[in-house]
Motif scaffolding. Structure first.
Motif, short mmCIF file in Angstrom:
data_model
loop_
_atom_site.label_atom_id
_atom_site.label_comp_id
_atom_site.label_asym_id
_atom_site.label_seq_id
_atom_site.Cartn_x
_atom_site.Cartn_y
_atom_site.Cartn_z
N ASN A 82 31.88 73.21 156.92
CA ASN A 82 32.69 72.95 155.71
C ASN A 82 33.17 71.51 155.67
O ASN A 82 34.34 71.22 155.45
CB ASN A 82 33.86 73.93 155.61
CG ASN A 82 34.76 73.90 156.84
OD1 ASN A 82 34.33 73.51 157.92
ND2 ASN A 82 36.00 74.32 156.68
N TYR A 84 32.94 69.47 153.47
CA TYR A 84 33.44 69.10 152.14
C TYR A 84 34.96 69.12 152.06
O TYR A 84 35.54 68.56 151.12
CB TYR A 84 32.86 70.03 151.07
CG TYR A 84 32.95 71.50 151.43
CD1 TYR A 84 34.13 72.22 151.27
CD2 TYR A 84 31.85 72.18 151.94
CE1 TYR A 84 34.23 73.54 151.61
CE2 TYR A 84 31.92 73.51 152.29
CZ TYR A 84 33.12 74.20 152.12
OH TYR A 84 33.20 75.52 152.48
N GLU A 85 35.64 69.75 153.02
CA GLU A 85 37.11 69.74 153.02
C GLU A 85 37.66 68.32 153.11
O GLU A 85 38.77 68.05 152.68
CB GLU A 85 37.65 70.58 154.19
CG GLU A 85 37.47 72.07 154.04
CD GLU A 85 38.42 72.69 153.03
OE1 GLU A 85 39.37 72.01 152.60
OE2 GLU A 85 38.23 73.88 152.69
N ARG A 88 34.94 66.04 149.67
CA ARG A 88 35.13 66.24 148.22
C ARG A 88 36.47 65.61 147.84
O ARG A 88 37.49 65.88 148.49
CB ARG A 88 35.10 67.72 147.85
CG ARG A 88 33.69 68.28 147.74
CD ARG A 88 33.73 69.75 147.39
NE ARG A 88 34.23 69.99 146.05
CZ ARG A 88 33.47 70.28 144.99
NH1 ARG A 88 32.15 70.33 145.14
NH2 ARG A 88 33.99 70.50 143.81
N ASN A 90 38.79 65.94 145.62
CA ASN A 90 39.98 66.75 145.36
C ASN A 90 40.48 67.44 146.63
O ASN A 90 41.69 67.52 146.88
CB ASN A 90 39.72 67.77 144.26
CG ASN A 90 38.53 68.67 144.56
OD1 ASN A 90 37.61 68.30 145.31
ND2 ASN A 90 38.52 69.86 143.98
N LEU A 91 39.56 67.91 147.48
CA LEU A 91 39.97 68.60 148.70
C LEU A 91 40.54 67.62 149.72
O LEU A 91 41.47 67.96 150.46
CB LEU A 91 38.78 69.36 149.30
CG LEU A 91 38.20 70.48 148.41
CD1 LEU A 91 37.05 71.18 149.12
CD2 LEU A 91 39.29 71.48 148.03
N LYS A 94 44.05 67.13 148.65
CA LYS A 94 44.82 68.35 148.89
C LYS A 94 45.22 68.46 150.36
O LYS A 94 46.38 68.76 150.69
CB LYS A 94 43.99 69.57 148.50
CG LYS A 94 44.70 70.91 148.69
CD LYS A 94 43.74 72.08 148.68
CE LYS A 94 42.97 72.14 150.01
NZ LYS A 94 42.15 73.39 150.12
N ASN A 95 44.28 68.20 151.26
CA ASN A 95 44.57 68.30 152.70
C ASN A 95 45.52 67.21 153.17
O ASN A 95 46.39 67.46 154.01
CB ASN A 95 43.26 68.26 153.49
CG ASN A 95 42.47 69.54 153.36
OD1 ASN A 95 43.00 70.62 153.60
ND2 ASN A 95 41.20 69.44 152.98
N ARG A 98 49.02 68.17 152.00
CA ARG A 98 49.57 69.26 152.79
C ARG A 98 50.11 68.76 154.12
O ARG A 98 51.22 69.10 154.54
CB ARG A 98 48.51 70.34 153.03
CG ARG A 98 49.06 71.57 153.75
CD ARG A 98 47.98 72.56 154.13
NE ARG A 98 47.05 71.98 155.08
CZ ARG A 98 45.76 71.81 154.84
NH1 ARG A 98 45.26 72.17 153.68
NH2 ARG A 98 44.98 71.28 155.76
N GLU A 123 44.24 66.44 140.18
CA GLU A 123 42.97 67.10 139.90
C GLU A 123 42.97 67.61 138.47
O GLU A 123 43.94 68.25 138.03
CB GLU A 123 42.76 68.28 140.86
CG GLU A 123 41.46 69.02 140.63
CD GLU A 123 41.26 70.18 141.60
OE1 GLU A 123 40.70 71.21 141.17
OE2 GLU A 123 41.68 70.07 142.77
N VAL A 303 42.43 67.69 158.36
CA VAL A 303 41.48 68.81 158.23
C VAL A 303 41.14 69.42 159.58
O VAL A 303 40.28 70.29 159.67
CB VAL A 303 40.18 68.37 157.52
CG1 VAL A 303 40.46 67.95 156.09
CG2 VAL A 303 39.48 67.26 158.28
#
Length: 436
Positions: A82, A84-85, A88, A90-91, A94-95, A98, A123, A303
């Motif tokens: 994964n 893409y976490e 990408r 947007n991800l 996001k990470n 967080r 986003e 991540v």
């Protein structure tokens, strides 16, 4: 996917009793590097197309095959499941958000400031209304729109007025959306960094290569070489529609009418660091490059608990970083598949050496001791904690210095280092084992 039954001896010492078998879906520099190692190539037309030890696969193969493929102990592939976490757009944000909130909650706002290295981001369409509030609060600012899953500058544009992005508002908040109407493509919108550092009036960003061989524990290598990508046109905010001014992607710049493919629009990172040091002094430039180290590590840590760690996987990321007029580095994006196609001879030599050293670290031949802090052009900067530089002294005793083991933009004498390293490893293996 290989069916070879690797015994303990092979796992400790590498594959020594037969050729290493590789497969790749690419036909650019990585194919040249793999063939240059005298490994045996496996293709779809081979008698046993699934009998390989190393696969430089594309993301599509990974998505279709990873979950139902059994990998032998020694097998290596070039992506985490994964990835893409982090890659990408947007991800990634996001990470980072967080983790920043976690640090702020546990250690306070001051500690969380180490995450202030990416522009204000939303986003769309999911955060459209939140973005509108920020837009109205910062009237006059320029914003940049980027599709979350595209590369090479595709679909990117700048804007100043909300009416320019009305397509991303439609349908998202309709209580009864029409299932026949396709939903708008997901984008990120970021506050545009309007004050980039300019050289000869031109904007640039920096491509940096970071290799992760494990997420648990986190193990990170930084390559000494990379390049700055310049725009082909002098920077100006008078025309925000001119991609040759605002986007530094080679795929965009090479379409400029006066683009010279041999000269290109690139500087080596070594050239860039020398230039900046001459203008601003060592202390200020060292601080800027240390801030870049913070970007790699904090983004990867964001991540670390999300990425599916697998000993068969590694990832070579292409970080794109922009310097503003104060030499503050900003993270633009992280690429899981940075371009391996060379634009000229110099670019080819850089990528050939880079990929060769990736394979040297992966070490299917079993030549390394596992204690190396440098392999070719790569320096180990993190291994479950920050790695500090060593100063070798007599009797093979090393003293840790109070400086990070990070040398981006420094002299990359990779061939000399490899020769010396492998010679020392051979000598150490040749020493007789002491008897008790």
């Amino acid at each position: 996917m290989s069916n070879f039954r690797a015994g303990k001896k092979e796992l400790k010492k590498g594959i020594i009793d037969r050729p290493i078998r590789f497969r790749t879906s690419l036909s650019n520099t990585i194919a040249d590097v793999l063939r240059g190692r005298n490994w045996q190539e496996v293709t779809q037309d081979s008698v046993q197309p699934n009998e390989w030890d190393f696969y430089w696969c594309d993301r599509e193969w990974l998505k279709e095959n990873y979950d139902h493929t059994y990998f032998q102990e020694h097998v290596k592939i070039c992506h985490f499941r994964n990835h893409y976490e982090l890659t990408r757009k947007n991800l990634m944000v996001k990470n980072l958000r967080r983790m920043k909130k976690v640090v702020e909650r546990e250690h306070g706002k001051g500690s969380a400031q180490v995450f202030d290295f990416y522009p204000t981001t939303f986003e769309l369409p999911s955060e459209y209304h939140i973005f509108v509030e920020e837009f109205k609060r910062c009237l006059g600012h320029i914003w940049i729109m980027k599709p979350v899953a595209k590369s090479q500058g595709k679909g990117i544009f700048l804007f100043k007025k909300l009416k320019d992005i009305t397509d991303w508002k439609k349908g998202e908040y309709n209580a009864n959306p029409d299932p026949m109407t396709p939903s708008p493509e997901t984008y990120v919108v970021q506050r545009y960094i309007h004050n980039p550092y300019l050289i000869n009036g031109r904007k640039f960003d920096v491509r940096i290569y970071v290799l992760v061989t494990s997420y648990n524990p986190l193990k990170v290598w930084l390559y000494r070489s990379g390049f700055a990508r310049f725009s082909n046109t002098r920077y100006s905010l008078e025309s925000i529609d001119d991609t040759y001014v605002h986007l530094t992607n080679v795929a965009i710049q090479k379409t400029a009418p006066d683009y010279d493919p041999e000269k290109g629009c690139k500087w080596s990172i070594q050239q860039l660091r020398r230039y900046l040091t001459a203008k601003h002094g060592t202390e200020k430039v060292d601080k800027s490059f240390a801030d870049m180290d913070n970007i790699y590590i904090k983004s990867l840590q964001s991540v670390q608990k999300v990425i599916i760690n697998d000993k068969h996987c590694f990832e070579m990321y292409g970080y794109d970083i922009l310097l503003d007029e104060n030499l503050k580095p900003w993270l633009i994006e992280i690429n899981a598949s940075p371009s391996l196609t060379a634009s000229n001879r110099e670019d080819y030599e850089l990528k050939y050496g880079l990929l060769t050293d990736v394979l040297n670290i992966i070490d299917l031949e079993g030549r390394l001791s596992g204690k190396e802090k440098r392999v070719g052009g790569f320096d180990l900067i993190w291994d479950d904690g920050q790695i500090m530089e060593e100063d070798s002294v007599w009797d093979n005793v090393s003293i840790c210095l109070d400086t990070p083991n990070s040398f981006l933009g420094c002299y990359n004498d990779r061939e000399r280092q490899l020769t010396q390293m492998y010679k020392m490893l051979a000598l150490s293996k040749a020493k007789p084992t002491p008897t008790t």
